[in-house]
Design a protein around this motif. Sequence first.
Motif, PDB file in Angstrom:
ATOM      1  N   HIS A 296      42.714  -2.720 -17.382  1.00  0.00           N
ATOM      2  CA  HIS A 296      43.149  -3.687 -16.373  1.00  0.00           C
ATOM      3  C   HIS A 296      43.777  -2.898 -15.234  1.00  0.00           C
ATOM      4  O   HIS A 296      43.948  -1.684 -15.327  1.00  0.00           O
ATOM      5  CB  HIS A 296      44.090  -4.743 -16.948  1.00  0.00           C
ATOM      6  CG  HIS A 296      45.389  -4.214 -17.488  1.00  0.00           C
ATOM      7  ND1 HIS A 296      45.452  -3.351 -18.548  1.00  0.00           N
ATOM      8  CD2 HIS A 296      46.672  -4.427 -17.097  1.00  0.00           C
ATOM      9  CE1 HIS A 296      46.706  -3.064 -18.798  1.00  0.00           C
ATOM     10  NE2 HIS A 296      47.481  -3.692 -17.929  1.00  0.00           N
TER      11      HIS A 296
ATOM     12  N   HIS B 201      46.793  -2.750 -13.717  1.00  0.00           N
ATOM     13  CA  HIS B 201      48.217  -2.379 -13.552  1.00  0.00           C
ATOM     14  C   HIS B 201      48.376  -0.869 -13.360  1.00  0.00           C
ATOM     15  O   HIS B 201      47.648  -0.079 -13.963  1.00  0.00           O
ATOM     16  CB  HIS B 201      49.047  -2.857 -14.751  1.00  0.00           C
ATOM     17  CG  HIS B 201      49.217  -4.352 -14.779  1.00  0.00           C
ATOM     18  ND1 HIS B 201      49.530  -5.044 -15.928  1.00  0.00           N
ATOM     19  CD2 HIS B 201      49.106  -5.275 -13.787  1.00  0.00           C
ATOM     20  CE1 HIS B 201      49.621  -6.338 -15.642  1.00  0.00           C
ATOM     21  NE2 HIS B 201      49.362  -6.499 -14.356  1.00  0.00           N
TER      22      HIS B 201
ATOM     23  N   ASP C 152      50.312   1.419 -14.295  1.00  0.00           N
ATOM     24  CA  ASP C 152      50.546   2.368 -15.398  1.00  0.00           C
ATOM     25  C   ASP C 152      49.272   2.641 -16.201  1.00  0.00           C
ATOM     26  O   ASP C 152      49.292   3.444 -17.134  1.00  0.00           O
ATOM     27  CB  ASP C 152      51.692   1.889 -16.303  1.00  0.00           C
ATOM     28  CG  ASP C 152      51.476   0.498 -16.884  1.00  0.00           C
ATOM     29  OD1 ASP C 152      50.977  -0.384 -16.150  1.00  0.00           O
ATOM     30  OD2 ASP C 152      51.795   0.300 -18.065  1.00  0.00           O
ATOM     31  N   HIS C 153      48.175   1.991 -15.826  1.00  0.00           N
ATOM     32  CA  HIS C 153      46.873   2.245 -16.466  1.00  0.00           C
ATOM     33  C   HIS C 153      45.856   2.817 -15.490  1.00  0.00           C
ATOM     34  O   HIS C 153      44.714   3.070 -15.875  1.00  0.00           O
ATOM     35  CB  HIS C 153      46.324   0.945 -17.080  1.00  0.00           C
ATOM     36  CG  HIS C 153      47.220   0.372 -18.128  1.00  0.00           C
ATOM     37  ND1 HIS C 153      46.971   0.521 -19.480  1.00  0.00           N
ATOM     38  CD2 HIS C 153      48.394  -0.293 -18.025  1.00  0.00           C
ATOM     39  CE1 HIS C 153      47.953  -0.054 -20.162  1.00  0.00           C
ATOM     40  NE2 HIS C 153      48.831  -0.553 -19.308  1.00  0.00           N
TER      41      HIS C 153
ATOM     42  N   HIS D 159      47.025 -11.357 -20.006  1.00  0.00           N
ATOM     43  CA  HIS D 159      48.010 -10.398 -19.485  1.00  0.00           C
ATOM     44  C   HIS D 159      47.749 -10.175 -17.999  1.00  0.00           C
ATOM     45  O   HIS D 159      48.676 -10.046 -17.204  1.00  0.00           O
ATOM     46  CB  HIS D 159      47.908  -9.103 -20.271  1.00  0.00           C
ATOM     47  CG  HIS D 159      48.746  -7.987 -19.717  1.00  0.00           C
ATOM     48  ND1 HIS D 159      50.111  -8.011 -19.738  1.00  0.00           N
ATOM     49  CD2 HIS D 159      48.401  -6.822 -19.113  1.00  0.00           C
ATOM     50  CE1 HIS D 159      50.580  -6.902 -19.168  1.00  0.00           C
ATOM     51  NE2 HIS D 159      49.557  -6.172 -18.772  1.00  0.00           N
TER      52      HIS D 159
ATOM     53  N   ASP E 150      46.374  -4.010 -22.787  1.00  0.00           N
ATOM     54  CA  ASP E 150      47.645  -4.720 -22.934  1.00  0.00           C
ATOM     55  C   ASP E 150      47.440  -6.153 -23.415  1.00  0.00           C
ATOM     56  O   ASP E 150      48.321  -6.992 -23.309  1.00  0.00           O
ATOM     57  CB  ASP E 150      48.425  -4.729 -21.612  1.00  0.00           C
ATOM     58  CG  ASP E 150      49.017  -3.366 -21.291  1.00  0.00           C
ATOM     59  OD1 ASP E 150      48.749  -2.402 -22.042  1.00  0.00           O
ATOM     60  OD2 ASP E 150      49.738  -3.263 -20.284  1.00  0.00           O
TER      61      ASP E 150
HETATM   62 ZN   LIG Z   1      49.604  -4.178 -17.949  1.00  0.00          ZN
END
Ligand SMILES: [Zn+2]
Length: 204
Positions: free
Chosen positions: A56, A58, A60-61, A111, A128
Amino acid sequence: MKVHQLEVGNMQNFTYVLEDEQTSEAVILDPSWDLDNVLGVVEKNGLKVKYVINTHHHFDHTIGNDAIAKATGAKIVQHKASTLKNDMTVSDGDTIRFGNSELAVVHTPGHSKDSICLVGDGKVFSGDTLFVGNCGRVDLPGGSARELYQSLFGVVAKLDDSLVMYPGHNYGGSPTSTIGREKKTNFVMQPRTEEEFLGFMSSD
Ligand SMILES: [Zn+2]
């Protein structure tokens, strides 16, 4: 398919290097931090990285996407609902191939709108959507408890119990699990009606 699981950064993120052992082609899931370690796995094993795949959008990914793409020549792959820069988008039911290995794309919004799980070779990379012992939060933009209910109980719970689960963060008592074990022991995965689940998630 050989899995290299690397815990990176200070938010207990997992980056995965997935190696097709017959051809040394590889994909990298969710690159963010500690890219020297990630590229070290690539170099040590003589891998040719075909794709960067994000579970996804976000940060942090995804924050390592460009650096990994630049270092390896990999193409960036995301679900079509992602708003980030990519080279290729995928949809539910698509297959991503590298070497003789395959990953099936399973769209699991909740999420985030563009959350996907990737399934192949007896494994599921759950991002996530589902953690060991918990699930992703739904209170960020694009999050929806109603969509997560459908994704968890209508999609993830129907996957094969024997699939080994590799989550997007190291939040549980172990770095991996199985779908069957999470259905038994994860409090989020206990049977609830949709209304019960919505109440449960908002009181969480
Ligand atoms: Zn996430």
